[in-house]
Design a protein around this motif. Structure first.
Motif, short mmCIF file in Angstrom:
data_model
loop_
_atom_site.label_atom_id
_atom_site.label_comp_id
_atom_site.label_asym_id
_atom_site.label_seq_id
_atom_site.Cartn_x
_atom_site.Cartn_y
_atom_site.Cartn_z
N LYS A 71 2.85 0.66 -2.58
CA LYS A 71 1.48 0.22 -2.75
C LYS A 71 1.10 -0.96 -1.85
N GLU B 51 -2.49 -1.69 -3.41
CA GLU B 51 -3.14 -0.66 -4.21
C GLU B 51 -2.65 -0.75 -5.65
N THR C 70 -4.01 1.01 -8.12
CA THR C 70 -3.97 2.44 -8.46
C THR C 70 -4.38 3.19 -7.20
N LYS C 71 -4.42 4.51 -7.27
CA LYS C 71 -4.84 5.27 -6.10
C LYS C 71 -6.31 5.04 -5.77
#
Length: 804
Positions: A726, A759, A761-762
């Motif tokens: 991430k 990130e 989350t996506k």
């Protein structure tokens, strides 16, 4: 989700997969959109290792770099110039603030590739400059030959899918004047699924960024695609680090606010036919501080001393006037340029508004090439206000900068001289208060006009049509095109109550044909021929018409070739005959005493490059560029009949540059790109010209002009990125050396830019951007009148992006 591959796309995939698994020349190629399909990893490379784009079929070989949408998302570039400054050989010269005055190169952001300003800017393969424009004067002291496009004003970053940078004339289809190279901005197309994004950021100097986009497809077969975006970027007055004192100052008038809206609609009729409609709106109002102050003299005492000497006279030790004012020799005063901060305080500004419409119908696709018909319409409006007021008498009447009335006023009040306090009060009341005294300056501005309506307008319009036909015959990929363009410029200014109006128009017709010959599975040869027809200027100024200048017709051949020795090494060679037509800007500052008009710029450009995979993780490349001009336009000091005059002349130019690059992938997380760039110009006077010896030339006929002193001689770049799940972070290092102390405050400077993207989350990411991490004092542009322009100091931005 991957779409069906067309036959042409499938062929590209095969070519790409045949390429060696080398380190990428371009960063972030893991997820790459190529028009209607999504490809991955090495699939976006052709057999020579070159990155494929929607318009890459025009070029053969050359040094090409591609900024992808993935990289833009991870590094959160705010404008095009920020995105491409990591590319070796690309150098920006700008005055330290956002906008620039129409028609004056000293106040504009310009880009050069390998030391050449003749760089063409494109959107989806279409030129966006205006042939009648005087957006940037071509005869400035920096020898600016820009096509007149400010990269940061073309379109907003939300609208950008890729940026293709082609060094040298490897894509001469775009123009015989693409000497330095081409920057092609490829716009975003709606994908298969509906999705949107919101991007918000804030940071130093009240700097804010707001962006929103939404895209997708519709119809039972998802053949209708749409992309819409809107953005706002704004900032308060810029901070800068002064190279002389090491102090941090504020650039009064360095604020800006820019808005943009983009709409792209695509309809795919089948695998070979589609319609694209693209609309671009962008406007901005940028402050106009003219130049960066010198902080050593930016204090009340030196301000008063400078202001009085400029406008009123020279004082003796008792503050009694004993000499005339020095306005016309003001640059001899060390605090002279500080006086222009009054422009910023009074709200002087430059603004622009772009309305662009581009409609393209592609009627055939064959072997990755497009046959299409395109029409376009551009209207670019530039307005500005350059107002400052100082030097008024006791009745509040303003006078000229060398006003005898003001001098009489002082002598009447203080016939035998004045105390320091009386002098300060006179300057505060009658000339202009020190900008550092914010309350006094605000009151002065309020009393004396302040921000008002613009006093100059420039409107550029150009409409045109382009027809291109592409066909594969055996081993030959043939492309032929013809373009018609009608350019117009309307100008209006108001000065001292007098209105001046002018109008210029110019028609251009160009034809182009190229044959990419696939001589073998390892060798491509591409000869091409371009025809350029430029009608003469039709100019009307104040009712007087000036016609018949600038007409030209020219055939310019080109030859490019690329050869692959094996799966790990290739080389390319290119030659182009170039021609930059005379522009109106060349006649704006027409030659002082020559009776013969200037000639078009003509010459030849040669490029040579080698790429080699040392290992499956390390790639090296060398790019050499040589421009040899028989006619190049330069503004030079010429000795004529015993006097020194500045005149545009046709001179010989010999420019050479070299780029060395190394790309290395340490592991799945760390990648490194390192480069070295060097460029050198040599200008030579033609027979019969003598130049000012005080410029330090070896002899009057060896015209190594100031262009080499007005930019760094060497550029070293190091681009290090780390990605792990991430987390993504990148550090860009630019080290400039060989700087002349005439133009710069140091012989070298090191500039670091750092970014972090995480990130959660996506769909949700947070990021941090730090430009000029060490708060370096540096300059990229220089004016003989205003000195070096300090670039912005450390700027920190934090933001979040949400996808939905």
């Amino acid at each position: 989700m991957k779409r069906r591959y067309t036959a042409a796309a499938a062929m590209m995939m095969v070519m790409g997969l045949c390429a060696s698994a080398s380190a990428a020349f371009d960063e972030n190629l893991n997820d790459y959109t190529l028009d209607a399909m999504v490809v991955e990893a090495d699939a976006v490379k052709n057999k020579f290792g070159d990155t494929i784009t929607e318009q890459s079929y025009y070029r053969t070989g050359g040094d090409v770099k591609v900024i992808t949408r993935e990289e833009i998302e991870k590094r959160h570039y705010t404008d095009v110039s920020e995105a491409i400054k990591r590319i070796p050989g690309v150098v920006f010269r700008n005055p330290g603030y956002r906008g620039g005055e129409y028609g004056f190169s000293s106040y504009n952001n310009t880009v050069s590739i390998n030391g050449d300003d003749r760089v063409i800017i494109l959107v989806d393969g279409r030129r966006v400059d205006n042939a009648a424009s005087t957006r940037l004067g071509s005869s400035g002291a920096t020898q600016n030959k820009s096509t007149g496009v400010n990269l940061d004003q073309v379109t907003n970053m939300e609208n950008v899918d890729k940026i293709e940078v082609i060094k040298g004339p490897g894509a001469s289809v775009y123009g015989a004047d693409a000497t330095g190279g081409v920057i092609n901005i490829i716009t975003r197309k709606g994908g298969q699924t509906n999705r949107g994004s919101i991007d918000l950021a804030t940071g130093s100097w009240d700097k804010h960024k707001y962006a929103i986009s939404y895209s997708g497809s519709a119809g039972s077969d998802n053949s209708f695609h749409y992309f819409v975006s809107a953005n706002r970027d704004m900032s308060g007055d810029t901070k800068f680090k002064d190279g002389d004192t090491g102090k941090t100052g504020t650039l009064l008038g360095g604020r800006y606010k820019e808005d943009g809206v983009n709409v792209r609609i695509d309809k795919d009729f089948n695998d070979k036919q589609n319609l694209k409609i693209w609309y671009n709106y962008k406007d901005g109002k940028d402050g106009y501080p003219i130049c960066t102050p010198r902080l050593r003299y930016f204090n009340a005492k030196d301000w008063a001393d400078t202001a009085f000497k400029l406008t009123t006279g020279i004082l003796d030790e008792n503050n009694k006037i004993v000499g005339d004012p020095l306005w016309w020799n003001g640059n001899k005063l060390p605090g002279y340029i500080n006086m222009f901060q009054v422009d910023g305080a009074f709200g002087s500004y430059n603004s622009f508004k772009n309305n662009d419409l581009d409609i393209q119908y592609t009627f055939n696709k064959e072997n990755g090439m497009d046959s299409f018909f395109r029409v376009y319409n551009q209207t670019h409006t530039y307005t500005g206000r350059d107002v400052y007021k100082w030097a008024k008498d006791s009745q509040g009447n303003f006078y000229g900068n060398t006003s005898m009335v003001l001098r009489d006023e002082y002598n009447k009040l203080y016939p035998n001289g004045a105390t320091a306090e009386q002098l300060q009060q006179f300057i505060k009341d009658h000339i202009v208060p020190f900008p550092g005294d914010e309350d006094a300056m605000k009151e002065w501005v309020k009393e004396n006009g302040g921000v008002g309506e613009p006093n100059r307008w420039n409107i550029e319009k150009n409409r045109g049509a382009q027809l291109q036909y592409a066909k594969t015959i055996g081993q030959n990929d043939i492309i032929a095109s013809v373009t018609y363009d009608k350019s117009k410029l309307y100008s209006k200014s108001i000065r001292n109550g007098v209105t001046n109006v002018s109008h210029t128009d110019r028609t251009t017709i160009t034809g182009y044909i190229q044959d990419k010959i696939h001589a073998s599975d390892k060798w491509d040869i591409t000869p091409a021929l371009r025809y350029s027809h430029y009608k003469s200027f039709n100019t009307s100024t104040g009712g007087n018409k000036i016609d018949g200048k600038g007409a030209s017709n020219e055939f310019t051949p080109t030859l490019n070739t690329e050869y692959m020795f094996d799966d790990t090494s290739s080389m390319y060679f290119g030659w182009t005959k170039i021609m930059r037509p005379i522009k109106q800007g060349d006649y704006t500052n027409t030659d002082t005493y020559q009776s013969v008009p200037l000639d078009d710029e003509k010459g030849n450009v040669f490029t040579l490059g080698v790429k080699k995979d040392i290992t499956d993780k390390t790639t090296v490349a060398v790019h050499y560029d040589w421009t040899k001009m028989s006619n190049s336009i330069a503004k030079l000091p010429v000795v004529h009949e015993g006097s020194l005059v500045y005149s545009p002349v046709n001179a010989k130019e010999d420019k050479k540059s070299i780029n060395l690059t190394l790309d290395h992938k340490f592991d799945e997380h760390f990648t490194l790109s390192a480069s070295y760039s060097h460029m050198k110009d040599k200008w030579m006077a033609k027979d019969g010209w003598s130049l000012d010896p005080s410029w330090g030339y070896k002899n009057p006929q060896d015209v190594n002009t100031a262009i080499n002193s007005l930019r760094p001689a060497n550029q070293y770049a190091l681009n290090l990125s780390y990605e792990n799940g991430k987390l993504y972070t990148g550090l860009l290092t630019n080290w400039y050396t060989g700087c002349s102390r005439t133009a710069f405050t140091d012989k070298q400077f090191l500039v670091l830019d750092w970014n972090v993207n995480y990130e959660f989350t996506k769909d949700l990411a947070a990021y941090l951007l730090v430009n000029n991490l060490t708060n370096e004092a540096y300059q990229t542009a220089y004016s003989t009148t205003y000195g070096g322009a300090s670039m912005p100091g450390r700027c920190i931005m934090v933001g979040m992006k949400y996808n939905f």
